[in-house]
Design an enzyme around this catalytic site. Structure first.
Site, PDB file in Angstrom:
ATOM      1  N   ASP A  21      32.742  80.645  96.745  1.00 18.81           N
ATOM      2  CA  ASP A  21      31.488  80.144  97.304  1.00 18.81           C
ATOM      3  C   ASP A  21      30.284  80.872  96.703  1.00 18.81           C
ATOM      4  O   ASP A  21      30.377  82.058  96.359  1.00 18.81           O
ATOM      5  CB  ASP A  21      31.499  80.333  98.821  1.00 18.81           C
ATOM      6  CG  ASP A  21      30.419  79.516  99.512  1.00 18.81           C
ATOM      7  OD1 ASP A  21      29.965  78.514  98.924  1.00 18.81           O
ATOM      8  OD2 ASP A  21      30.032  79.880 100.637  1.00 18.81           O
ATOM      9  N   ASN A  69      33.505  68.208 100.390  1.00 18.17           N
ATOM     10  CA  ASN A  69      32.544  68.214  99.285  1.00 18.17           C
ATOM     11  C   ASN A  69      32.200  66.811  98.778  1.00 18.17           C
ATOM     12  O   ASN A  69      31.202  66.635  98.070  1.00 18.17           O
ATOM     13  CB  ASN A  69      33.072  69.050  98.113  1.00 18.17           C
ATOM     14  CG  ASN A  69      33.014  70.540  98.367  1.00 18.17           C
ATOM     15  OD1 ASN A  69      33.776  71.303  97.779  1.00 18.17           O
ATOM     16  ND2 ASN A  69      32.121  70.986  99.241  1.00 18.17           N
TER      17      ASN A  69
END
Length: 250
Positions: A21, A69
């Site tokens: 991330d 996502n």
């Protein structure tokens, strides 16, 4: 691969999973153009894979693109799909040279046919390698994974191959993604957030969790090595009391 032998902590985790991330935040902080943070994140993976192979990690699983996502802006999703294809093409020669098996987990039905073919070809070409396994999670979600396994078991019940009484955690474990791999021992999240984000929920039931503020493109082998050393110092009880774990085996 590095020619210098790294210090090998003990005990080592068999399986490390990483939520990579912080790519977008890195790009913005560096004043880079749209998508450049993701490109930097792609390049950050190579030294991490090299370290894991050199010290003897059996499996490294990285979260490249989650089920959620798909909700990101179409231009960003398109870029990420391009980078995934580029990553596969770049990694394949390295996987062959260093005898690393390349695998993918996730819902492939949502991916383009071109990407699915590329993934299957890479898996086939590296299936015989035994030095280490690199797993890339694409279009993956832990809840999808468990539901998908439950669907397979339900179908077997309908087909008369199983009874409801046959279904337990051991049986379900046979149908989740990475059923043939060691359970996740060590789960790392970069980028400063403290959540699992639907990653390997079943496989990480007893994983040791590590969180760092470091954004993924800046995550280094040195920081990983420090975490691996700390892993070896943690007491893993798996539901037992400390005294039971410390008791010498007879």
């Amino acid at each position: 691969m590095s020619t210098s032998a790294p210090l090998i902590p003990s005990p080592l985790p068999h399986h490390i999973a990483i939520i990579m991330d912080g790519n977008n935040r890195y790009g913005k902080a560096q004043g880079l153009g749209p998508g450049a943070g993701h490109i930097a994140g792609k390049d950050a993976l190579d030294p991490i894979v090299e370290y894991c192979r050199e010290v003897g990690i059996e499996v490294l699983t990285v979260f490249a693109f989650s089920s959620e996502n798909w909700q990101r802006p179409p231009a960003e999703v398109a870029l990420l799909m391009q980078l995934l294809a580029l990553t596969i093409n770049e990694q394949l020669p390295r996987m062959q040279k260093y005898e690393i098996q390349l695998r993918f987990i996730g819902d492939r039905s949502l991916l383009s046919e071109e990407l699915r073919v590329l993934m299957a070809d890479a898996e086939a070409q590296t299936a015989h390698h035994t030095a280490m396994t690199l797993v890339i999670a694409i279009s993956y979600g832990g809840q999808w994974d468990i539901a998908h396994a439950a669907q397979q078991l339900a179908q077997q019940v309908l087909d008369g191959q199983l009874t409801v009484a046959d279904i337990n955690k051991e049986k379900l474990s046979e149908y989740v993604q990475l059923a043939d791999a060691p359970a996740v021992d060590m789960l790392i999240r970069t980028g400063g957030d403290y959540r699992l984000s639907n990653f390997l929920l079943w496989q990480s039931a007893y994983a040791e969790l590590f969180f760092t503020d470091t954004l993924w493109p800046q995550f280094s082998v040195a920081e990983l090595a420090t975490m691996v050393t700390e892993f070896g110092q943690r007491q893993r009880r798996f539901g037992k009391a400390s005294e039971q774990v410390e008791m010498p085996s007879v």
